[in-house]
Scaffold this active site. Structure first.
Site, PDB file in Angstrom:
ATOM      1  N   HIS A  80       0.843  -1.198   0.000  1.00 51.27           N
ATOM      2  CA  HIS A  80       0.000   0.000   0.000  1.00 51.27           C
ATOM      3  C   HIS A  80       0.871   1.238   0.000  1.00 51.27           C
ATOM      4  O   HIS A  80       1.924   1.259   0.641  1.00 51.27           O
ATOM      5  CB  HIS A  80      -0.985  -0.013   1.172  1.00 51.27           C
ATOM      6  CG  HIS A  80      -0.364   0.111   2.528  1.00 51.27           C
ATOM      7  ND1 HIS A  80      -0.128   1.322   3.129  1.00 51.27           N
ATOM      8  CD2 HIS A  80       0.060  -0.825   3.402  1.00 51.27           C
ATOM      9  CE1 HIS A  80       0.410   1.125   4.322  1.00 51.27           C
ATOM     10  NE2 HIS A  80       0.543  -0.162   4.522  1.00 51.27           N
TER      11      HIS A  80
ATOM     12  N   GLU B  56      -4.900   1.403   2.823  1.00 53.82           N
ATOM     13  CA  GLU B  56      -4.739   0.299   3.768  1.00 53.82           C
ATOM     14  C   GLU B  56      -4.819   0.839   5.183  1.00 53.82           C
ATOM     15  O   GLU B  56      -5.472   0.262   6.051  1.00 53.82           O
ATOM     16  CB  GLU B  56      -3.395  -0.411   3.555  1.00 53.82           C
ATOM     17  CG  GLU B  56      -3.231  -1.697   4.357  1.00 53.82           C
ATOM     18  CD  GLU B  56      -2.695  -1.513   5.769  1.00 53.82           C
ATOM     19  OE1 GLU B  56      -2.771  -2.446   6.557  1.00 53.82           O
ATOM     20  OE2 GLU B  56      -2.208  -0.413   6.099  1.00 53.82           O
TER      21      GLU B  56
END
Ligand SMILES: *[C@@H]1O[C@H](CO)[C@@H](O)[C@H](O)[C@H]1NC(C)=O
Length: 793
Positions: free
Chosen positions: A94, A140
């Site tokens: 991420h 995330e």
């Protein structure tokens, strides 16, 4: 990949919905992918897709909450053979970060590694059999939203048979495989055999999956919503600065990046050419026992094999002990009595040592000196380790002096060796029974001593061979002790930083003291017999007591300051500062209360006690009090951690006036045919909002348009919804349905909405900046502006 890392982190903090995340980082990634595509070999095909999913789900992380996301960003790249592929392996990283952190280790470095791996694979002259999907996910830290959007909605998701998730729970160092599965032992095997520098531990997996670590990763989403098996890797060193401003690129050694890259490349290459990936369901069953040996190499075997080994070890131990305890010889009765008395004494010794350290820990917490070992780890050993050890020795010395007056040293030494074996065998049986793969540790702790015993048996029978016996004994104990020390070290490295962010309710000294007492008990088990073999224990006891007392006095006098601003290894105190304006409305929509201030949360047990001397206005006269009638005490919690942090401070300040204010309104209120009230709402505002719902007495929340339709409460009984959107999104519409049994004069439900401003000018206020300035350099104040509006319906 160093360049990628430098570039991404130079963009600054990248929260979901911020231009830094949605425009600058996405643009950089796409540009780099384009370059890679141009250079790629004609053997491969590269497809790029920018996905902007919208969706909702509930998870039970942090006591449970529901998440809603709109138009967040996934950059997805598929590398496949020229003629396409039916199956795929996924690599996930991420690029977003938490607010106010450059997010180098978490997780820009992983995205940089993935870019590099994509580059190498795409220029390789070796053909792939399957596709490799690289997911650069942009939400995330937003509690796993982007991975959910990908795995539940993207058209490529169905082809994925396995995944590798690249994460961080620390900064730099080696990446540890700390979760695999569920089941699918072939995946661990693939990692262990292919990775150049494997580093993995099933113990870490069992600790993490027990839920005692307040973190979660995309692994959970792929497992629970995608039903896909995978491997979860994370940088784990230096958890002190994870999610802080110190998570910078310069703290990650190029070696670390290289190492991670070598590992991922090799494993992905293997999976993308492996036949197992296609028919993975055939190899699905079973678990693996895997562990690294002092970080040098990894051993892995199926847990079936592990069970057989464990059972053999148990059988050998039972035979050995059974023979001694049950043989109808004339002296077994005495032996039996001494054995069980010794067992009782051992238990008493352990129990009193636990009580002793707990008393010390509670005392130190009460006088406000907790976390004294946060910056100086040896303090915990000198304080609690020595106390626990001294107490165990003391109890056994008493037993030797007053109870076993007539027994020979050697005989007692043997009895207590057998007791240690018995205890370890007991814990092995318990771990086997609980189905833990970590049982292998106990097996080592039974097997090696038992083997040693058989080997030195003869020597032991000859008189005067004590020296030789001890030498042999120590040699045999070397492996179990070395391994236990290594694990204990790892546990400390992992747990000490976590105790700096475990909330205001759990006294960290009590936790650490218990861990240390536990470690002392384990380590003491095969050493208790030396207390009986030794001539005198006075010197040892005296030294231990002295070290403990001196440390205790130093800790009480506040010598060991918990935090550090040392640039080489900072250990900052984490503080959240939220400048907010709260507005409470009644049933008629009238404002009944409005206040503004800076809401202050410390993430650890010491609260503001160390901060007050530097910032006198933050003292206990401004402790925030809970609004009993409002959900989650009427505070703008960003995550539902209200049960972990109960002490907060609220410093009066002026009103905030963000340029993008929240608009929240009831669109409709309908009576349903099944006698409940359906309320439809619309909200618009900044990228991050939190919604809190509390049905009044006599009402329940029966359905809503969020998650899977069934409302999920968070800890404490209120409902918490985490909302976020990407760069742009239309107004958020949702409904809740309230079953009313008995209507109250204040309405049927309270709904509150908080807006969090994480980027741009709205994030800052002059008062917030001024307060942040006053915080000493050993703190990490993470500050933002927010608003809170409460309504009754
Ligand atoms: C405590 O805080 C209040 C409010 O911020 C302030 O007025 C007061 O002076 C502080 N007390 C001390 C002793 O600094």
């Amino acid at each position: 990949s160093r360049d990628h890392l430098e570039h991404i982190t130079s963009i600054g903090p990248r929260t979901t919905g911020s231009p830094e995340n949605e425009i600058l980082t996405v643009h950089y990634l796409l540009e780099q992918i384009k370059l890679i595509e141009v250079q790629s070999s004609s053997l491969h095909k590269i497809s790029v897709d920018v996905q902007r999913p919208t969706g909702s789900f509930s998870i039970d992380f942090l006591g449970g909450f529901t998440s809603y996301y709109d138009n967040i960003t996934n950059v997805v790249v598929k590398l496949e053979p020229r003629d396409g592929a039916q199956h795929a392996v996924l690599a996930n990283c991420h690029f977003d970060s938490v607010a106010n952190s450059p997010g180098a280790s978490d997780d820009a470095v992983s995205c940089s590694v993935m870019l590099e791996v994509l580059h190498v694979l795409s220029t390789s002259s070796e053909a792939l059999h399957h596709a490799v999907i690289f997911l650069f996910n942009g939400a995330e830290e937003n509690v796993l939203q982007a991975s959910h959007g990908f795995i539940t909605q993207h058209s490529w998701a169905n082809s994925i048979r396995a995944f590798i998730n690249l994460e961080a729970a620390g900064v730099g160092g080696k990446e540890l495989v700390f979760q695999t599965g569920p089941e699918n032992p072939w995946l661990v095997q693939a990692y262990v055999s292919e990775a150049k520098h494997p580093f993995a531990s099933v113990v870490a997996q069992e600790v993490f999956q027990s839920g005692i670590i307040p973190s979660d990763t995309d692994f959970r989403i792929y497992r629970d919503f995608g039903n896909i098996p995978g491997i979860d890797l994370a940088f784990i060193e230096n958890g002190y600065i994870y999610h802080t401003k110190y998570d910078t690129a310069d703290r990650i050694l190029t070696d670390s990046i290289q190492r991670a890259g070598d590992n991922i490349l090799a494993v992905l290459k293997y999976l993308a050419t492996s036949d197992v990936l296609v028919s993975s369901s055939k190899y699905r069953h079973g678990n693996m026992v895997f562990f690294d040996v002092l970080g040098l190499f990894v051993i892995a075997y199926p847990s079936r094999v592990g069970s057989i080994i464990n059972c053999m070890v148990v059988m050998a131990a039972v035979l050995y002990l059974g023979k001694k305890l049950l043989q109808p010889k004339h002296n077994t009765a005495n032996y039996r009595k001494d054995f069980f008395c010794g067992f009782g004494i051992t238990l008493i010794g352990w129990f009193t040592s636990l009580v002793t350290v707990l008393i010390i820990a509670v005392f130190i917490s009460l006088i406000g000196q907790s976390l004294s070992w946060y910056n100086h780890f040896y303090v915990s050993v000198c304080l609690y380790g020595t106390a626990a050890a001294a107490k165990i020795i003391f109890i056994h010395t008493l037993a030797k002096r007053f109870y076993y007056v007539n027994a020979s040293d050697q005989y007692l030494g043997e009895v207590f060796f057998d007791i240690a074996l018995f205890v370890n065998c007991g814990s092995l049986i318990a771990l086997i029974y609980g189905g833990f793969c970590s049982a292998f540790i106990s097996a080592v702790w039974v097997a090696f001593p038992l083997l040693t015993k058989f080997c030195v048996h003869k020597d032991f029978k000859q008189h005067g061979a004590r020296g030789k016996f001890i030498a042999f004994y120590l040699l045999g104990m070397f492996i179990p002790y070395l391994y236990a020390l290594y694990l204990i070290w790892a546990v400390f490295e992992m747990f000490t930083p976590i105790l700096g962010r475990s909330g205001s309710e759990i006294p960290p000294d009590v936790v650490l003291a218990s861990i240390l007492a536990g470690c002392t008990m384990i380590l003491s088990s095969y050493f208790i017999n030396f207390i009986y073999l030794a001539k005198s224990t006075q010197k040892t006891m005296l030294t231990l007591t002295l070290v403990c007392t001196v440390t205790f006095l130093l800790v009480c006098s506040g010598t060991f300051f918990p935090y550090s601003s040392n640039p080489a290894s900072p250990k900052p105190k984490r503080v959240f500062l939220q400048h907010m304006t709260r507005t409470f409305h009644d049933l008629d929509g009238k404002v009944v209360k409005r206040d503004s201030g800076i809401w202050i949360n410390g993430f650890d047990y010491t609260g503001m006690s160390h901060v007050t001397p530097h910032v006198p206005e933050i003292n206990d006269t401004i402790r925030a009090h809970c609004e009993e009638k409002a959900p989650l005490c009427g505070f703008p919690w960003y995550l539902p951690v209200h049960f972990l942090i109960r002490k907060n401070w609220y410093l009066p300040a002026s009103e905030v006036s963000p340029r993008e204010p929240v608009h929240f309104r009831l669109i409709s209120k309908e009576q349903t045919p099944w006698d409940s009230v359906k309320l439809t709402f619309e909200a618009s505002g900044p990228s991050h909002m939190s919604l809190y719902v509390r049905p009044h007495k006599g009402s329940t929340l029966s359905q809503w348009s969020l998650g899977n339709g069934t409302p999920v409460t968070s800890k404490g009984g209120d409902y918490f919804v985490f909302y976020s959107h990407g760069l742009q999104a239309s107004a958020w519409q949702f409904w809740i349905e309230v079953q009313v049994l008995e209507e109250q004069p204040e309405g049927v439900v309270t709904v509150a909405i908080a807006a969090h401003y994480f980027s741009g000018e709205d994030k800052r206020s002059s008062q917030l900046d001024a307060l942040k300035e006053k915080f000493p350099d050993w703190t990490f104040p993470s500050a933002w502006v927010c608003t809170y509006d409460l309504y009754a319906f």
